[in-house]
Design an enzyme around this catalytic site. Structure first.
Site, PDB file in Angstrom:
ATOM      1  N   ASP A 313      44.006  12.420  17.349  1.00 34.59           N
ATOM      2  CA  ASP A 313      43.749  12.579  18.784  1.00 34.59           C
ATOM      3  C   ASP A 313      43.101  11.339  19.393  1.00 34.59           C
ATOM      4  OD1 ASP A 313      44.563  15.103  18.158  1.00 34.59           O
ATOM      5  OD2 ASP A 313      42.843  16.138  19.049  1.00 34.59           O
ATOM      6  N   HIS A 364      47.405  14.979  25.456  1.00 37.76           N
ATOM      7  CA  HIS A 364      45.999  15.327  25.242  1.00 37.76           C
ATOM      8  C   HIS A 364      45.208  15.129  26.551  1.00 37.76           C
ATOM      9  CE1 HIS A 364      42.673  16.368  22.656  1.00 37.76           C
ATOM     10  NE2 HIS A 364      42.104  15.174  22.643  1.00 37.76           N
ATOM     11  N   HIS A 368      40.894  13.155  29.094  1.00 35.37           N
ATOM     12  CA  HIS A 368      40.093  13.895  28.130  1.00 35.37           C
ATOM     13  C   HIS A 368      39.088  14.844  28.799  1.00 35.37           C
ATOM     14  CE1 HIS A 368      38.179  14.632  24.188  1.00 35.37           C
ATOM     15  NE2 HIS A 368      39.353  14.236  23.723  1.00 35.37           N
ATOM     16  N   HIS A 455      40.916  11.607  14.349  1.00 35.40           N
ATOM     17  CA  HIS A 455      40.958  10.797  15.572  1.00 35.40           C
ATOM     18  C   HIS A 455      41.318   9.357  15.224  1.00 35.40           C
ATOM     19  CE1 HIS A 455      38.633  14.350  16.635  1.00 35.40           C
ATOM     20  NE2 HIS A 455      39.029  14.142  17.884  1.00 35.40           N
TER      21      HIS A 455
HETATM   22 ZN    ZN Z   1      40.195  14.601  21.888  1.00 39.57          ZN
END
Ligand code: ZN
Length: 489
Positions: A313, A364, A368, A455
């Protein structure tokens, strides 16, 4: 009234009667002629193809002009074969057609069939006009349409229609018409969709088609290279006759189109694995990059191998994402990257690289945001702006979505059209920022079909990833995208 008057009156009645009779005769002649003319027009324009079974041509009540229809089921969901026959000796035909559960597909097929009948009748009429006393007249006219059905990955269907038209001759003109569609949604799919609309992919495909035709020893010396080059120019509408058979794209040419008639219908086969990277995600399923899959893709019940979906991510990141991509390649691993919209423009080359190496791209949000704290319209905006940025960079929309912080509620989920993907193992890599902590976090909760959250913006994650890849590979796991995992769940 005197005698003269009466005589005159009688003569007048005679004249009146005669002219009435004459007028009637004229009227009858006019009517009959008109009717014949009308008949003649009806005959020439008659289309004995009225769609109801067993419809009789009203002009020629002869039994030979009866259209008979026979409908047969197949073992493919919703697909029926229709055999239609006309025994009329002047214009007989035998037509095989298909009925599906979807109107747009049926309409396309019906148009093809009815255009073919019109074409057939027009050629006959033209021949009759040019050679009205030809002794072979009516002897060898024939229209024959047959159809071949091929399925791919259960839900995709190719229909390949072969049409032969013979007019007073033993020689027939053979042409191909194809239709490719999704038998679950009814969507007609063209090559443009299969290749993500990418003209570069079409250009390289067009070269593959040419060289594979030229290399085929059966076609040697029969090919007209000039025609071949012309009809395989990289234009989408030149590549409409295709099917997918045995995990390969098959392209068809008409008889005489690129070669002399002796070789019939030239075809060429391009394995999907050889153009894996150019394929839209839904057509990559079950296909291995670079090698031909000969067995059908494993299903939930028969799949024996263990699978894991690695997910990353918050990227793209100019150096860390690239390091991760190289590691994934080293272990022949496919993963899923949930990217943040406002980073895409800056690092579009990283995103393109990620996509081109065969990984799945997910949305995503734009910046954020915790979606449970903003309005529905703002949620939609977060999604669509990111979808558009991804599409602009890689030419295709994302296939999955993951909410930042995993924060969602029913309201949020109701406006998201993509599958919403959470995770089953959280490595907490963002918290520990410690490379040696990554593998223990995975080991602790590893299970088949796991979705692992990481991530690609932390160096420690890239540094610890190889130990995870190595361990999971030793444990017999296959690294697949999230969408692929969903199929087995
Ligand atoms: Zn995230």
């Amino acid at each position: 009234m005197n005698n003269n008057d009466r005589k005159f009156g009688g003569r007048f009645i005679d004249i009146f009667l005669i002219s009435t009779i004459a007028s009637l005769i004229v009227l009858i002649i006019i009517f009959t002629t008109a009717n014949n003319l009308h008949k003649a027009q009806n005959v020439s324009a008659s289309n004995p193809t009225v769609n109801e079974p067993g419809t009789v041509n009203p002009i020629e009540p002869d039994i030979s002009s009866t259209v008979t229809q026979e409908i047969m089921n197949t073992n493919i969901e919703g697909i029926r074969i229709v055999n239609e026959t006309l025994k009329d000796p002047t214009k007989p035909y035998l037509i095989q057609s298909i009925k599906t559960n979807f109107e747009p597909i049926n309409t396309a097929i019906n148009k093809y069939i009815s255009d073919s009948k019109t074409q057939y009748e027009n050629i006959i009429r033209l021949k009759d006009k040019i050679e009205p006393n030809d002794s072979s007249k009516n002897l060898l006219n024939n229209l024959n349409i047959s159809v071949e059905i091929s399925t791919h990955q259960d839900q995709y269907i190719s229909l390949i229609f072969t049409k032969n038209i013979a007019i007073r001759s033993n020689q027939s003109d053979t042409t191909i018409y194809t239709l490719f569609f999704n038998n679950k949604t009814g969507e007609i799919i063209n090559l443009q969709k299969i290749l993500n609309g990418d003209v570069k992919s079409l250009t390289s495909l067009s070269e593959s088609v040419r060289s594979s035709i030229l290399k085929n020893p059966a076609y040697e010396k029969h090919i007209n290279t000039e025609s071949l080059t012309k009809v395989t120019e990289p234009k989408w509408n030149y590549f409409q006759r295709f099917s997918i058979k045995d995990n390969s794209l098959v392209f068809y040419f008409n008889k005489g189109e690129i070669a002399n008639n002796s070789i019939g219908i030239p075809t060429t086969t391009i394995p999907l694995s050889s153009i894996y990277k150019q394929l839209a995600a839904e057509f990559q399923k079950g296909i291995k990059d670079g090698s031909i899959v000969t067995t059908p893709p494993p299903t939930k019940d028969t799949s024996s191998s263990k699978k894991v979906a690695l997910t990353f991510d918050d990227g793209p990141h100019p150096t860390i994402t690239m390091e991760i991509l190289d590691l994934l390649d080293k272990y022949n691993a496919k993963a899923t990257f949930f990217v943040v919209g406002n980073r895409i423009d800056r690092y579009s080359d990283v995103l393109i690289e990620t996509f081109e190496r065969g990984h799945e791209i997910g949305n995503h949000t734009w910046n954020h945001t915790n979606l449970t704290t903003i309005s529905t319209n703002q949620v939609k905006e977060q999604l669509s702006s990111t979808n558009n940025a991804i599409k602009k960079a890689i030419g295709q929309y994302p296939t999955v979505f993951r909410p930042p912080y995993g924060a969602k509620n029913n309201q949020v989920v109701s406006v998201i059209e993509l599958p919403v993907i959470m995770w089953t193992i959280d490595t907490l890599d963002w918290k520990y920022r410690n490379a040696s902590n990554l593998l223990p976090m995975v080991k602790k909760s590893m299970h088949n079909n796991a979705i692992i959250l990481m991530h690609d913006i932390h160096q420690s994650t890239a540094d610890g990833l190889e130990s995870v890849l190595k361990y999971l590979q030793e444990q017999g796991y296959e690294f697949v995208t999230v969408s692929e995992i969903l199929q087995y769940k």
